[in-house]
Design a protein around this motif. Structure first.
Motif, short mmCIF file in Angstrom:
data_model
loop_
_atom_site.label_atom_id
_atom_site.label_comp_id
_atom_site.label_asym_id
_atom_site.label_seq_id
_atom_site.Cartn_x
_atom_site.Cartn_y
_atom_site.Cartn_z
N ASP A 108 35.29 38.57 28.31
CA ASP A 108 34.02 38.39 29.01
C ASP A 108 34.26 38.50 30.52
OD1 ASP A 108 31.55 37.72 29.97
OD2 ASP A 108 31.60 35.63 29.28
N LEU A 109 33.73 39.56 31.13
CA LEU A 109 33.98 39.81 32.54
C LEU A 109 32.84 39.34 33.44
CD1 LEU A 109 35.58 43.36 32.33
CD2 LEU A 109 36.66 41.12 32.16
N LYS A 110 31.90 38.59 32.90
CA LYS A 110 30.81 38.09 33.72
C LYS A 110 31.36 37.17 34.81
CE LYS A 110 26.37 35.65 33.45
NZ LYS A 110 25.41 34.98 32.54
N ASN A 111 31.01 37.46 36.05
CA ASN A 111 31.47 36.67 37.20
C ASN A 111 33.00 36.63 37.31
OD1 ASN A 111 28.79 35.97 37.90
ND2 ASN A 111 28.83 34.26 36.45
N SER A 112 33.66 37.62 36.76
CA SER A 112 35.12 37.66 36.82
C SER A 112 35.58 37.85 38.26
CB SER A 112 35.64 38.80 35.96
OG SER A 112 37.03 38.92 36.08
N PRO A 113 36.64 37.14 38.68
CA PRO A 113 37.17 37.36 40.02
C PRO A 113 37.63 38.79 40.20
CG PRO A 113 38.08 35.36 39.06
CD PRO A 113 37.35 36.08 37.97
N GLY A 114 37.46 39.32 41.38
CA GLY A 114 37.90 40.68 41.66
C GLY A 114 39.41 40.79 41.75
N PRO A 115 39.91 41.97 42.06
CA PRO A 115 41.35 42.21 42.06
C PRO A 115 42.08 41.74 43.31
CG PRO A 115 40.18 44.23 42.57
CD PRO A 115 39.13 43.21 42.29
N ALA A 116 41.42 41.02 44.21
CA ALA A 116 42.03 40.69 45.49
C ALA A 116 42.66 39.29 45.54
CB ALA A 116 40.99 40.79 46.61
N LYS A 117 42.67 38.57 44.41
CA LYS A 117 43.21 37.21 44.41
C LYS A 117 44.73 37.24 44.35
CE LYS A 117 39.28 34.77 44.03
NZ LYS A 117 38.89 33.67 44.92
N ARG A 118 45.38 36.89 45.46
CA ARG A 118 46.83 36.99 45.54
C ARG A 118 47.54 36.08 44.53
NH1 ARG A 118 50.77 34.02 47.84
NH2 ARG A 118 52.70 35.11 48.40
N GLU A 119 47.10 34.80 44.47
CA GLU A 119 47.75 33.85 43.58
C GLU A 119 47.66 34.30 42.12
OE1 GLU A 119 46.14 31.86 47.20
OE2 GLU A 119 45.27 33.06 45.58
#
Length: 469
Positions: free
Chosen positions: A259-270
């Motif tokens: 489920d990709l609803k409201n999934s964080p984008g690819p920019a989260k370093r951690e």
């Protein structure tokens, strides 16, 4: 590296990737939040479309179900969503047999050769993997086939992979990890619920949960927490695998819903750091554990990411992918999972860990009725004895009117309004649950009026309980 068909709990979010080297397609697929990367050329599957199923009337000895349809305008049919560049696939992946008698001569020879090599490896002790003792019974063949398929039936490569996996499992102390208490913070992020239509257990991965900053920080903010996340992830995977059947004709793969609803984008370093660390372990030590990867509530940026890495994925990998935008997601799930097995939040009628309606469970079948645009449909349940009838009903997304009444068979008797016509909006409760005490013969009428130009799906089920004064 191994193919990432290995991971029933895919990574929390896609991250930028470097084009892989030959046979190193697993990293790309897993960073697409999918472990399904393998090396057999097969065309990929078509995106599922809404299916109009025949009414499957649920009957008992004293109950008959009839559906009456009033079609206001048969020409007004409009799709509920125009998908934007949803990936198109051609043929759906079909799992290979794990029975030795179904293998080709070369595949049977590979199994026997690998078994001989493994016999030399474990001659000084006993080894097990995923709860299965090696070389003790026919389950070993199923396990060996997983490693062989991950390595294109190259026996020496598969043997090295098994050696490395056995070594890693000992170093990681998998047996003690199974009983370790790692908390329940991530129970809503990844969970098992029901089975698909072919009997595979279904794993739901809900990436939008990581929009919660406190949960995100608690999970990924430092090395210690990322290590704990990694251990939790492996523990969840191991516990899920222990429930599989490793006999040659058994279910030994998992159906994935992402489920990709409201999934964080690819920019989260951690998250990228945790992903990279997890992927390395999962792709090398858990081959061939995914039956299908269904991505629902797919956002535009995810499709752009998929388009970017698509050239690096094998046809076999892509044949396991199914994508659906928000409005197509319930119909897509129903193509592979019966509605009674689908959680309420994803369009079905299954409620886990809840006593809100104890009359029904995942074992109680549901009747599905196509609800055409500008169409009214009435479910008529004829009742021939005194009883209590209980029912559940929903239309995904609502935007319809619903009413229920009981009409006695006795001449000149008045109909009893159980629920007057009510407009149901998307913000209303997703499921209507009700009951009626029937003291005389008659019919229960459940009517749904769809005034919109959108095709919908009516789901309902009922039970007859003994009458009591």
């Amino acid at each position: 590296m191994a193919d990432t068909d290995s991971n029933p709990t895919p990574t929390p979010a896609p991250v930028p990737v470097t084009p892989p080297q030959e046979h190193d397609l697993s990293t790309v697929a897993a960073e697409l939040e999918s472990p399904n990367t393998e090396n057999k050329d097969e065309p990929p599957p078509p995106p599922p479309e809404s299916e109009e199923k025949d009414l499957k009337a649920e009957t008992s000895e004293d109950v008959v179900v009839v559906v009456e349809v009033e079609d206001k305008d048969k020409d007004k049919v409009e799709d509920d969503e125009k998908q934007h560049k949803i990936p198109q696939n051609l043929v759906s992946f079909k799992e290979e047999s794990n029975r030795v008698c179904d293998l080709s001569d070369s595949e049977r020879s590979a199994v026997e050769e690998l078994k001989k090599l493994l016999t030399e490896e474990v001659k000084d002790g006993e080894f097990s993997i995923w709860g299965v003792p090696l070389l003790k019974d026919e389950r070993t063949d199923v396990i060996l086939l997983k490693f062989l398929r991950a390595r294109d039936f190259k026996v020496k490569d598969a043997f090295v992979m098994i050696q490395n996996t056995l070594r890693w499992r000992k170093e990681f102390n998998i047996d003690s990890l199974l009983d370790e208490d790692l908390g329940d913070d991530l129970d809503k992020v990844v969970f098992m619920h029901g089975n698909d239509r072919e009997g595979h257990p279904v794993c739901y991965n809900v990436y939008g949960e990581f929009q919660n900053k406190d949960l995100y920080d608690k999970t990924f903010s430092n090395e210690e927490r990322r290590t704990k996340f990694l251990r939790w992830r492996i523990q969840f995977l191991e516990r899920s695998i222990r429930n599989l059947d490793f006999t040659p004709g058994g279910i030994n793969t998992i159906f994935q819903v992402n489920d990709l609803k409201n999934s964080p984008g690819p920019a989260k370093r951690e998250l990228r750091l945790a992903t990279k660390q997890a992927l390395q372990l999962l792709q090398d030590n858990y081959p061939e554990f995914v039956a299908k990867q269904v991505f629902i509530n797919v956002p535009w940026w995810y499709l752009a990411f998929y388009t970017m890495i698509n050239p690096f994925l094998t046809q076999r990998t892509k044949s396991k992918f199914v994508f659906a935008g928000p409005s197509k997601s319930p119909d897509t799930l129903f193509k592979y999972i019966s509605p009674e097995q689908v959680p309420v939040q994803y369009g079905g009628l299954s409620v886990d860990f809840c006593d809100c309606n104890p009359d029904f469970s995942m074992s109680d079948p549901i009747t599905e009725i196509p609800l055409k645009p500008t169409t009214k449909q009435t479910v008529e349940i004829a009742i021939y004895e005194k009883c209590i009838i209980v029912w559940e009903l929903r239309v995904v997304g609502w935007e319809v009117s619903y009413n229920a009444e009981f009409k006695p068979d006795a001449k000149d008797a008045y109909a009893v309004i159980i629920q007057k016509a009510t407009k149901m909006s998307p913000t209303d409760e997703p499921v209507i649950s009700n009951s009626y005490k029937v003291g005389e013969l008659g019919k229960l009428l459940l009517t749904v009026d769809n005034p919109t130009l959108k095709r919908k799906r009516l789901l309902y089920r009922f039970k007859i309980k003994p009458y009591s004064d």
